[in-house]
Design a protein around this motif. Structure first.
Motif, PDB file in Angstrom:
ATOM      1  N   GLU A  64       6.955   2.427  -0.077  1.00 21.31           N
ATOM      2  CA  GLU A  64       7.182   3.500  -0.098  1.00 21.31           C
ATOM      3  C   GLU A  64       7.103   4.176   1.927  1.00 21.31           C
ATOM      4  O   GLU A  64       7.997   4.105   2.796  1.00 21.31           O
ATOM      5  CB  GLU A  64       7.729   5.004  -0.860  1.00 21.31           C
ATOM      6  CG  GLU A  64       8.651   4.042  -2.280  1.00 21.31           C
ATOM      7  CD  GLU A  64       8.738   5.416  -3.339  1.00 21.31           C
ATOM      8  OE1 GLU A  64       8.183   6.450  -2.559  1.00 21.31           O
ATOM      9  OE2 GLU A  64       8.730   5.373  -4.056  1.00 21.31           O
ATOM     10  N   GLY A  77      11.432   9.897   3.388  1.00 21.50           N
ATOM     11  CA  GLY A  77      11.737   8.632   2.648  1.00 21.50           C
ATOM     12  C   GLY A  77      12.374   8.539   4.148  1.00 21.50           C
ATOM     13  O   GLY A  77      12.936   7.055   4.685  1.00 21.50           O
ATOM     14  N   TRP A 118      12.353   2.657  -4.952  1.00 20.73           N
ATOM     15  CA  TRP A 118      13.082   2.766  -3.801  1.00 20.73           C
ATOM     16  C   TRP A 118      14.259   1.912  -3.921  1.00 20.73           C
ATOM     17  O   TRP A 118      14.023   1.197  -3.893  1.00 20.73           O
ATOM     18  CB  TRP A 118      12.029   2.632  -3.128  1.00 20.73           C
ATOM     19  CG  TRP A 118      12.128   2.767  -1.543  1.00 20.73           C
ATOM     20  CD1 TRP A 118      12.243   1.787  -0.901  1.00 20.73           C
ATOM     21  CD2 TRP A 118      11.415   3.963  -0.681  1.00 20.73           C
ATOM     22  NE1 TRP A 118      12.570   2.546   0.716  1.00 20.73           N
ATOM     23  CE2 TRP A 118      12.455   3.413   0.823  1.00 20.73           C
ATOM     24  CE3 TRP A 118      10.422   4.976  -0.979  1.00 20.73           C
ATOM     25  CZ2 TRP A 118      11.611   4.555   2.232  1.00 20.73           C
ATOM     26  CZ3 TRP A 118      10.179   5.877   0.503  1.00 20.73           C
ATOM     27  CH2 TRP A 118      10.850   5.573   1.376  1.00 20.73           C
TER      28      TRP A 118
END
Length: 618
Positions: free
Chosen positions: A172, A322, A536
């Motif tokens: 990620e 993110g 993800w």
């Protein structure tokens, strides 16, 4: 031939990797990692290697669009602004909602915040990170005084032990994952709590295959075991913290045996990890904003206070992000004002007919689930500003074309509080414009020209530095070097690498323990026999990057091979996944790398789900 390199910042995750855009004859044709940038030191992941592909995508929105009947028609900017101004003026402030994006620049979000409050007269502004960032940010603020990662990413290399829960950095946030690999090479013990055997888990010395949603139980169990053994850092707790007894009492129910039952693991592993954290200095914890619950962040903060692992290199609470500007959006105020609604609350209000108009800048909120699409359909007016015709944009009355990160100047703030430049490399494609400019021009169309007469992005940043205390003293000139500045600048050229070396950011200078109790999530069983683990998801930028699509052409649901065999599901077949929040059909990824009874999902349809075999298969 005109050929140049333009230094910038990767537009994907919150690591903030430095990149050089390769420009030939006015077009971005490649990318070269920025070797001097301290975040990535000349390395990039698959996403950061190819962002020019979405910049050059033929699917870019090239001109303003207004919906006529069921179809969009291209219009001039002036006509689009007139339509928007008339619609917004017809709605009272509390009936308007504004959604910012964690991918937009600090300048974009700052201008949008003031547009919401000064022009629309609404406190209903929030950024898309609300679904995955807000509770984490609040948790860190309540514990330490600042809603941000305590340390620099490079500090992870110095850790002697790292607990990773609620994150999968090697996949990620790969350049943060690189620091974990280096730490392991340096002798650190890597402990990963995940129901999936991810790339990060495969790196671990101890992989705790806990059930989804049991992270708080695990961390509380570690704390309880440390205290029971009398190995808490009593001196640190006494000098630098408060409310320890409240946290101790709340965690006490999470004995190793109780944790083992809830998480589906061995009680011995809880004790083993407790022994490592109690005896190892420095030790770090790594999680992600996508882990969701503020309770997990507070529990991890409690663990670090119990062991005295704050305010030093190789320690702290390392919150990965993110999206490229998840930190900055909150810093500059793209959050609800007094009495204002969060993004989820705006969606609920739209569904109930209380929010009549919505202005969405750079975010595909419809991807959160079918309930969002239904709510958007009930709006009287929807404006979407984006690069692509997303599911959200498709429901809009007016769609405005945003310039990409390669076509504008600005700043973004990464997960370690590093404020970095984004530099204009090419002219905006089509008739697209930077988001701050579009917002300012709408404001002018609504009679607020004087307050939004910004010369350029730098002028906006100078206003940010005046009004946001953490950014005081930062200028574009100080951001020219790749080290940039980590807030708070504190008068230094490169800012503050580690927070709380002396005292915490709270009023009394002490960190606050929290009474965090483990609350069991929706249990799998009955109609919904499988627990859902978050995977993800692929977002708008990745979906328009051909190199990424070749690697991951379709979204997949990860299913344990024994569970798949029992249901007659083949690898590559279609599977309908249903939970209380809705259904989605995905391609099956039958694997041994996920715990039995758990499925990995890139979409939120519920904490517990059922699987139904569909068609196809290898």
């Amino acid at each position: 031939m005109d050929f140049k390199y333009v230094p910038s910042t990767c537009p994907y995750c919150g690591n903030g990797c430095g990149v050089n855009l390769v420009v030939k004859d006015g077009k971005v044709v490649g990318l070269s990692p920025w070797h001097r940038n301290p975040v990535n030191e000349g390395k990039v992941c698959i996403r950061g290697n190819k962002p020019y592909e979405f910049v050059n995508s033929p699917d870019r929105i090239m001109a303003p669009l207004v919906k006529k009947g069921d179809k969009f028609e291209e219009v001039s900017w002036e006509d689009a602004y007139k339509e928007i101004a008339a619609a917004f003026k017809a709605v009272k402030g509390d009936a308007i909602g504004v959604v910012a994006s964690a991918r937009n620049s600090n300048e974009d979000s700052f201008v949008l915040k003031h547009f919401a409050s000064d022009v629309l007269k609404t406190a209903n502004i929030d950024y898309c990170g609300r679904r995955c960032n807000a509770d984490a940010v609040k948790g860190l603020t309540d514990a330490f005084g600042n809603g941000a990662t305590t340390n620099s990413l490079a500090d992870l290399e110095q850790a002697k032990a790292i607990l990773i829960v609620g994150a999968n950095p090697l996949e990620e946030n790969p350049l943060a994952g690189r620091r974990v690999i280096i730490a392991k090479q340096n002798g650190a013990k890597i402990i990963v709590a995940d129901s999936r055997n991810t790339a990060t888990a495969k790196l671990a010395d101890i992989h705790i295959t806990c059930n989804p949603g049991t992270g708080v139980a695990l961390v509380n169990g570690i704390i309880t075991a440390i205290i029971k053994a009398g190995k808490e850092n009593k001196d640190y707790i006494a000098k630098h913290t408060k409310d320890f007894e409240k946290a101790k009492a709340a965690a006490a129910a999470c004995t190793p045996e109780a944790v083992a039952k809830a998480a589906g693991i061995s009680a011995d592993v809880v004790t083993q990890v407790a022994e490592i954290f109690a005896s190892t200095q420095p030790a770090a914890v790594v999680t992600s904003a996508g882990a969701g619950a503020g309770d997990l962040i507070r529990a991890l903060a409690n663990l670090q206070m119990v062991t005295g692992n704050v305010g030093k290199a190789g320690a702290g609470v390392n919150l990965l992000r993110g999206k490229s500007n998840a930190q900055g959006a909150a810093d500059v105020g793209a959050v609800p004002g007094e009495g204002g609604l969060t993004v989820p609350a705006m969606i609920d209000a739209a569904a109930a007919g209380k929010i009549k108009a919505l202005y969405v800048v750079g975010e595909n909120i419809a991807s959160a689930g079918p309930h969002v699409a239904d709510a958007l359909a009930k709006l009287d007016f929807l404006v979407v500003q984006d690069l692509f015709m997303t599911a959200t944009a498709a429901k809009a009355n007016v769609v405005l074309p945003s310039a990409s990160f390669a076509e504008r100047d600005g700043t973004v703030t990464n997960a370690e509080r590093r404020v970095q430049r984004v530099r204009k490399a090419i002219e905006p494609i089509g008739s697209s414009k930077p988001d701050w400019q579009i917002i300012s021009e709408i404001a002018k169309a609504m009679g607020h020209e004087k307050d939004f007469a910004f010369k350029d992005a730098e002028a906006i940043f100078n206003e940010i530095a005046k009004t946001v205390p953490a950014y005081a003293g930062i200028t574009y000139a100080k951001l020219e070097k790749p080290e940039a500045v980590q807030w708070p600048a504190a008068g230094g050229v490169f800012g503050t690498q580690i927070l709380y070396t002396d005292k915490f950011g709270t009023k009394d200078g002490k960190a606050a323990f929290a009474a965090v109790e483990y609350k069991a999530v929706e249990a799998a069983g009955g109609e919904f026999p499988f627990a859902a683990a978050a995977v993800w998801p692929m977002g708008t930028l990745s979906a328009h990057t051909s190199s990424i699509i070749r690697e991951w052409p379709v979204p997949r649901v990860e299913i344990n091979k024994d569970d798949a065999k029992a249901l007659g599901i083949l690898d590559g077949s279609f599977v309908k996944v249903t939970g209380k929040a809705g259904s989605i059909t995905l391609t099956a990824d039958v694997t041994k790398d996920i715990k039995k009874g758990v499925v990995g999902l890139p979409a939120n349809v519920g904490a517990a789900v059922k699987l139904e075999k569909s068609t196809g298969g290898n």
